[in-house]
Design a protein around this motif. Sequence first.
Motif, mmCIF file in Angstrom:
data_model
loop_
_atom_site.group_PDB
_atom_site.id
_atom_site.type_symbol
_atom_site.label_atom_id
_atom_site.label_comp_id
_atom_site.label_asym_id
_atom_site.label_seq_id
_atom_site.Cartn_x
_atom_site.Cartn_y
_atom_site.Cartn_z
ATOM 1 N N ASP A 21 19.830 -40.373 36.346
ATOM 2 C CA ASP A 21 21.159 -40.953 36.481
ATOM 3 C C ASP A 21 21.389 -41.422 37.913
ATOM 4 O OD1 ASP A 21 23.540 -41.846 35.570
ATOM 5 O OD2 ASP A 21 24.493 -39.881 35.381
ATOM 6 N N CYS A 29 14.165 -34.522 29.447
ATOM 7 C CA CYS A 29 15.032 -35.422 30.237
ATOM 8 C C CYS A 29 14.429 -35.814 31.581
ATOM 9 C CB CYS A 29 16.400 -34.787 30.438
ATOM 10 S SG CYS A 29 17.341 -34.646 28.904
ATOM 11 N N ASN A 72 15.481 -24.980 30.941
ATOM 12 C CA ASN A 72 16.320 -25.618 29.932
ATOM 13 C C ASN A 72 17.573 -24.806 29.636
ATOM 14 O OD1 ASN A 72 14.327 -27.619 29.630
ATOM 15 N ND2 ASN A 72 13.273 -26.465 28.025
ATOM 16 N N GLY A 122 20.600 -34.420 32.644
ATOM 17 C CA GLY A 122 20.987 -34.404 31.238
ATOM 18 C C GLY A 122 20.421 -35.555 30.431
ATOM 19 N N TYR A 123 21.053 -35.767 29.284
ATOM 20 C CA TYR A 123 20.626 -36.838 28.393
ATOM 21 C C TYR A 123 20.840 -38.204 29.053
ATOM 22 C CZ TYR A 123 20.404 -33.263 24.753
ATOM 23 O OH TYR A 123 20.080 -32.142 24.021
ATOM 24 N N ALA A 124 20.152 -39.187 28.526
ATOM 25 C CA ALA A 124 20.163 -40.515 29.134
ATOM 26 C C ALA A 124 21.557 -41.142 29.058
ATOM 27 C CB ALA A 124 19.147 -41.411 28.428
ATOM 28 N N GLN A 162 20.955 -45.302 32.794
ATOM 29 C CA GLN A 162 19.542 -44.946 32.691
ATOM 30 C C GLN A 162 18.835 -45.772 31.623
ATOM 31 O OE1 GLN A 162 20.497 -40.423 32.760
ATOM 32 N NE2 GLN A 162 18.279 -40.578 32.977
ATOM 33 N N ASN A 186 23.101 -37.889 21.587
ATOM 34 C CA ASN A 186 22.379 -37.385 22.752
ATOM 35 C C ASN A 186 20.908 -37.764 22.630
ATOM 36 O OD1 ASN A 186 24.642 -36.156 23.911
ATOM 37 N ND2 ASN A 186 24.336 -34.276 22.727
ATOM 38 N N SER A 191 17.272 -38.068 24.818
ATOM 39 C CA SER A 191 16.562 -37.745 26.055
ATOM 40 C C SER A 191 15.740 -38.948 26.515
ATOM 41 C CB SER A 191 15.636 -36.547 25.841
ATOM 42 O OG SER A 191 14.590 -36.881 24.946
ATOM 43 N N SER A 192 15.341 -38.906 27.760
ATOM 44 C CA SER A 192 14.497 -39.983 28.291
ATOM 45 C C SER A 192 13.184 -40.062 27.528
ATOM 46 C CB SER A 192 14.229 -39.737 29.776
ATOM 47 O OG SER A 192 15.438 -39.702 30.512
#
Length: 435
Positions: free
Chosen positions: A209, A249, A347, A369-371, A375, A405, A407-408
């Motif tokens: 981020d 992430c 985590n 955190g989540y994308a 991002q 949600n 993740s990358s």
Amino acid sequence: MTLDSSTISPIDLAEKSSFFDSLKENPYFSAGFGLVGIGAGLSILKRGTSLGYTLCQKRFTVSLEVVSRDKSYEWILKWINSHLKQKARHISVETFFQKNDKNQRVSTSFSFAPSIGVHFFKYKNDWIRAERTRESMVDRNTGSPVETLKLTALGTKTNVFQDMLLQARQSALSEQSGKTLIYHAGLGGDWGLFGWPKDKRPFKSVVLDNGIAENIKNDIKEFLNSSKWYYDRGIPYRRGYLLYGPPGCGKTSFITALAAAIEHDIAILNLSDRSLTDDRLNVLFAKAPLNSVILLEDIDAAFGSRDIVKNNPTAFQGYSPLTLSGLLNALDGVASSEGRIVMMTTNYVERLDPALIRPGRVDVKQFIGYATKSQIYRMFMNFYPQTDSELASKFSEKLSNLNKNMSSAQIQGFLMLFKNEPYLALENCVSYFNK
């Protein structure tokens, strides 16, 4: 009673003279006496030669011994082989597999080194005698027999060996240029290389981020340039970071790219190792490789909060013999090392004991955190750098509107399906993530 020559009769003298004359004429006595004389002479000659060789060796030669436990051992072996060239009749080989930077195909290469025995080579104007020996004792960290390399040269100055070691070091480091070394804890208190050196990961390849990656990198760089400031104020010169958040992430990926950006290697410590004790952990922290980041991954898996243990004393039975107290002492105890960077990941930050992540042990805590929409946009542009930014905006807008949600790692996995097809990625993204 006193005897003088006047009391010995002429008859006695004659008898003694005839006795010695008979011994001289006896062939067996003459041969035996001759053999004894030859043996004594050879023994004296052998001892004299040995003493002369030892004296010459002490007075007119200089030696250097390098044990296989020393980091320079492999360096000097490879360097010696380059000077022996085709003259060595007995060599040993080590096989390497490496990827070609262009086509990423795996190729095989061989590294030769002088084998066990005695070798001679010329360095500048000096002849060097190299003797490689192997012992029956085994190194606990590598599992290989302990070896010794002894170099001997004429003269009394050690400059020749200093030059050789510097050249061997420079040659070895040139092979590792542009690489990140990964270390792991051996069975003893030493560190060993884990796998082959890895290509440095570009810092911009990990998308976090806005501002997170740059802020952490700048903080570490400031720390590395502030040793005098810490010492002048009596503050322990060490820095701790905790990256926490959902899996996938980018926590570990970011640490890999960050280490490359600050030109550091990575030393991985597995706190769940059944052989890891408090004493061994202290030794490993104290002997961590220079210019390396100590990485403690998934630290929540090694220890539970003391509140959990209080309510359920058997909650963490079967874990490694390492104790929380031992880890805390290694991080900031009296004997803890200076100039150290420790990075932890988890985590489940709520499972960590507050004493572990208090200031002084963890100086920077960062949630990853989540994308986010930003991002997602930058990840799309990283995959398709030649694409119009408007396409990236549409892609990030579509995924953000899903209110899920992600993740990358999930987004990266989707984009891998359309490596060179950004329009297809935009067209299929909603259906893919709505499954």
